[in-house]
Design an enzyme around this catalytic site. Structure first.
Site, PDB file in Angstrom:
ATOM      1  N   GLY A 113       0.798  -1.083  -0.077  1.00  0.00           N
ATOM      2  CA  GLY A 113       0.016   0.030  -0.167  1.00  0.00           C
ATOM      3  C   GLY A 113       0.792   1.219  -0.006  1.00  0.00           C
ATOM      4  O   GLY A 113       1.925   1.180  -0.292  1.00  0.00           O
ATOM      5  N   ASN A 114       0.351   2.131   0.407  1.00  0.00           N
ATOM      6  CA  ASN A 114       1.037   3.638   0.277  1.00  0.00           C
ATOM      7  C   ASN A 114       0.440   4.673   1.605  1.00  0.00           C
ATOM      8  O   ASN A 114      -0.465   4.062   2.029  1.00  0.00           O
ATOM      9  CB  ASN A 114       1.107   4.259  -0.882  1.00  0.00           C
ATOM     10  CG  ASN A 114      -0.242   4.692  -1.447  1.00  0.00           C
ATOM     11  OD1 ASN A 114      -0.837   5.477  -0.696  1.00  0.00           O
ATOM     12  ND2 ASN A 114      -0.427   3.983  -2.507  1.00  0.00           N
ATOM     13  N   PHE A 115       1.143   5.521   1.561  1.00  0.00           N
ATOM     14  CA  PHE A 115       0.665   6.414   2.895  1.00  0.00           C
ATOM     15  C   PHE A 115      -0.537   7.370   2.545  1.00  0.00           C
ATOM     16  O   PHE A 115      -0.813   8.269   3.385  1.00  0.00           O
ATOM     17  CB  PHE A 115       1.772   7.369   3.389  1.00  0.00           C
ATOM     18  CG  PHE A 115       2.866   6.494   4.033  1.00  0.00           C
ATOM     19  CD1 PHE A 115       3.015   5.897   5.116  1.00  0.00           C
ATOM     20  CD2 PHE A 115       3.991   6.320   3.330  1.00  0.00           C
ATOM     21  CE1 PHE A 115       3.744   5.087   5.824  1.00  0.00           C
ATOM     22  CE2 PHE A 115       4.998   5.481   3.647  1.00  0.00           C
ATOM     23  CZ  PHE A 115       4.828   4.986   4.933  1.00  0.00           C
TER      24      PHE A 115
END
Ligand code: PMT
Length: 401
Positions: A208-210
């Protein structure tokens, strides 16, 4: 701008409640119809008779009028209003709003109000700075409540700092600004993507990412405020968007986001792609939790569909496609490359090199880059204000198409 607007003025129990009398007078002078709801504690600071006289209407405090046995419907009050303005907002009522408590008429009405809600917090500076208060304010802002920030100055405690309720004139100006924006997107439909995507490795792990979704949600809200109907496709976030006009479609992976975007794109006038979409996903997703075995674990990745590029190919004349570019280096060159590849009408460039920009934060610093290389640079602003700049640009382009 406020003529005949129906304003529900909520007053909570803090010393700044005396300023609400002036606020009420300003609203009435501007031609608004005003009804007042007070919390029981607010009555200790300002007299209902004064407020009833100035608003030409009885003040609501309890659920019942004990003398006549009349019941005041919080639902009716919430539906009546074009705007619910709570000034001052104490830390106590803020916490109740954030957690959905319904133990007085004011907070119960907040829960059932469908109109835009504005709050002007007022409290002592240490209370205002307290992480619990800051957290509650963020919760309210993430749900679309408009925060009219307190001012710096001398406080009732004698301390000096941030916490004074904004002046009545400034609150009226804020609300007037809100309503003065033209409904220049009435009848238009928009698609917004927001948040991250999660690409599952096994049932408990993902790539995923932030991205928090804040940027995309702010754009969706601004489009709705300007009259558009919005389909908001969001990856996993803690944000919510329950205002009428936003159709929130929650997805998890890039492929789900792609499917939804493909389905919706043909019916919209504009698409704004603010989501941080994973370019790759694991080639296989394990059905059970992968066990720790050797020193290395290789996860083979395969390419995800590029939503923007696919919509860019299908874009029909008159339709607008706005992209984002999140970069860490060679910002301008990379953004230009993305405009070309994905057929964007303009791209919103944000760089992780700029403090206060990008993932998670409430602010962003962006540049708009156009297909021929022209650029517009903006200073660091709240994501709400950045969303306003983006929508202004969209309106300008739609009008010139
Ligand atoms: O959500 P926040 O915490 O508020 O953070 C906001 C943000 C940093 C996520 C946002 O401002 C932002 O920059 N979003 C785009 C991030 C990104 O993934 O950029 P990119 O350069 O990788 O992608 C370029 C464009 O193509 C983007 O419009 C992206 O949505 C789109 N894209 C990318 C890959 C893919 N498979 N499909 C796409 O549609």
């Amino acid at each position: 701008m406020l003529k005949d607007k129906k304003i529900l003025l909520g007053i909570t129990g803090g010393i700044a409640a005396y300023k609400s009398v002036y606020l009420l007078r300003e609203f009435v002078r501007s031609g608004a119809q005003v009804r007042v709801i007070m919390t029981p504690m607010a009555r200790e600071f300002v007299g209902p008779l004064t407020l009833a006289t100035l608003s030409h209407h009885p003040v609501y405090i309890d659920f019942f009028d004990h003398t006549t046995g009349q019941w005041f419907s919080h639902v009716d009050l919430g539906l009546w209003a074009d705007a619910f303005v709570i000034a001052p907002l104490t830390a106590n009522t803020m916490a109740k709003m954030a957690y959905g408590q319904a133990d007085n008429l004011l907070v119960t009405t907040y829960l059932s109000a469908r109109c835009p809600v504005f709050v002007a917090p007022a409290m002592d500076l240490d209370m205002y700075r307290h992480p619990a208060v800051q957290q509650n304010m963020k919760i309210l802002a993430s749900r679309g409540v408009h925060i009219i920030e307190p001012a710096e100055g001398e406080l009732a405690s004698g301390l000096v700092g941030k916490g004074r309720m904004a002046e009545p004139g400034d609150i009226v100006a804020f609300i007037r600004d809100f309503f003065s924006t033209e409904q220049d997107l009435t009848g238009k439909k928009a698609l917004v993507t927001a948040g991250p995507t999660y690409e599952m490795i096994d049932p408990v792990r993902f790539i995923g990412n932030f991205s928090s979704g804040k940027m995309g949600f702010a754009i969706a809200r601004e489009l709705v405020r300007r009259g558009a109907q919005v389909f908001l496709i969001s990856g996993p976030t803690s944000l919510d968007a329950d205002e009428p006009g936003i159709d929130l479609i929650r997805v998890t992976s890039a492929r789900e986001m792609y499917e939804q975007a493909e389905k919706i794109f043909p019916q919209v006038d504009v698409a704004v792609l603010a989501a941080a979409v994973a370019d790759y996903r694991p080639a296989e997703q394990a059905h059970t939790k992968i066990k720790k075995t050797g020193d290395e674990l290789l996860v083979r990745l395969v390419k995800n569909p590029d939503i923007a590029a696919s919509l860019g190919q299908k874009k029909r004349p008159g339709q607008l496609l706005v992209g984002f570019a999140l970069e860490t280096d060679n910002e301008f060159t990379n953004a230009m490359e993305k405009i070309r590849k994905k057929n964007f009408d303009f791209i919103v460039l944000n760089s992780l090199r700029d403090k206060g920009a990008g993932f998670g934060v409430d602010t962003n610093k962006v540049s708009f880059i156009f297909p021929h290389g022209h650029r517009k640079d903006f200073p660091l602003k709240s994501k709400t204000k950045v969303a306003q700049d983006i929508v202004n640009q969209i309106v300008q382009l739609l009008n010139s198409k």
